[in-house]
Scaffold this active site. Structure first.
Site, PDB file in Angstrom:
ATOM      1  N   PRO A 198       0.817  -1.203   0.000  1.00  0.00           N
ATOM      2  CA  PRO A 198       0.000   0.000   0.000  1.00  0.00           C
ATOM      3  C   PRO A 198       0.854   1.257   0.000  1.00  0.00           C
ATOM      4  O   PRO A 198       1.781   1.376   0.798  1.00  0.00           O
ATOM      5  CB  PRO A 198      -0.782  -0.100   1.298  1.00  0.00           C
ATOM      6  N   GLU A 199       0.545   2.156  -0.864  1.00  0.00           N
ATOM      7  CA  GLU A 199       1.194   3.456  -0.897  1.00  0.00           C
ATOM      8  C   GLU A 199       0.154   4.501  -0.510  1.00  0.00           C
ATOM      9  O   GLU A 199      -0.921   4.144  -0.066  1.00  0.00           O
ATOM     10  CB  GLU A 199       1.779   3.706  -2.297  1.00  0.00           C
TER      11      GLU A 199
END
Length: 267
Positions: free
Chosen positions: A2-3
């Site tokens: 996840p960014e």
DNA sequence: CACGCCTCCTGTGCGC
DNA sequence: TGCGCACAGGAGGCGT
């Protein structure tokens, strides 16, 4: 995994569920990695969560008694309510009777309680760059950062210091949009501004589509993000560049898979 | 201080 | 089929 766009999508679902709730019980999977990844988590018991905020890829919730909850999804972390799963690493029982589950196959995620604002045990957060979608992300200062560093531009972005929340996917995407070679050590003011704009563009578009799902990333309601089919470069090694049709090339840079166009991204 | 390499962990997909 | 290796969206620690 996840960014910033994925973490923001999780935050938007988590915030209304957790705001104002009190934590009645805390459970943590007994594992050697727990002391490092779940520092002071026992102190969550009895605390009230005021809201769920975000800085870069970190979820941050102020608690009562001057404490703060800092959560990071690592590569495979997922928050769900009431889902039984063999990879559950922690769970929080709330005062509305529900249980929030944190599952995380690779155990890189972390949930820590800290004294509010004291991030000395979380170095990346302590030295985190500006939020890319805020006014703090200033093109001039970003340009100075890039001029002064000697590191290749992509690994420098991944350090979280010039700007917060950019990871492997969106670094490749932004560099493609700005036509900059990921290994370039010569990003001058003009290209720095292009990159500044590109970072904002790719992150905003991804947030609108609730993030990029390849395999693990899910929102709190279990749904996938819809951004994967809109990617320009990441995950498309060998396919024609969407801009010039030359085959995209995949290399390893700074230990991370990196896809770029050898023709239109210039060093 | 800054940079680059290695490590943490588990699963998957590929070549032989 | 079985094995070994490379790789996966993250950060942290260590050596130079």
């Amino acid at each position: 995994m996840p960014e910033l766009p994925e973490v923001e999508s999780v935050r938007r679902q988590l915030d209304p569920e957790l705001s104002g709730k009190r934590v009645l019980e805390v459970w943590v999977d007994p594992h050697p990695m727990v002391p490092r990844q779940f520092q002071r988590i026992a102190e969550l018991k009895g605390r009230r969560i005021s809201c769920v905020g975000r800085r870069g890829k970190f979820l941050i919730s102020p608690l009562d008694r001057g404490l703060e909850l800092v959560m990071h999804l690592g590569m495979t972390g997922v928050f769900r309510f009431e889902v039984s799963d063999p990879y559950t690493r922690a769970s929080l029982t709330l005062d509305d009777g529900r249980r929030l589950i944190f599952k995380d196959v690779r155990r890189f995620g972390r949930i820590a309680v800290v004294d509010a604002g004291r991030y000395d045990t979380i170095p990346t957060l302590a030295h985190l760059g500006p939020e890319p979608l805020s006014d703090e992300f200033d093109p001039g200062r970003f340009s100075l950062w890039l001029t002064r560093t000697d590191a290749p531009v992509k690994p420098f972005l991944l350090s979280q210091r010039p700007v917060a929340g950019v990871g492997n996917i969106y670094a490749d995407e932004a560099l493609w949009v700005a036509r900059i070679h990921p290994a370039s050590r010569r990003v001058g003011p003009k290209r720095a501004r292009l990159l500044h704009t590109a970072i904002r563009e790719v992150l905003s578009a991804a947030i609108d589509r609730e993030g990029t799902t390849f395999s693990d990333y899910r929102m709190v309601n279990g749904e996938s993000g819809r951004n994967a089919s809109f990617l320009f470069a990441y995950g498309r090694g060998g396919e024609p560049c969407p801009r010039c049709s030359y085959p995209l090339r995949k290399i390893v840079l700074g230990g991370r898979g990196t896809t770029y166009c050898p023709r239109c991204q210039r060093y």
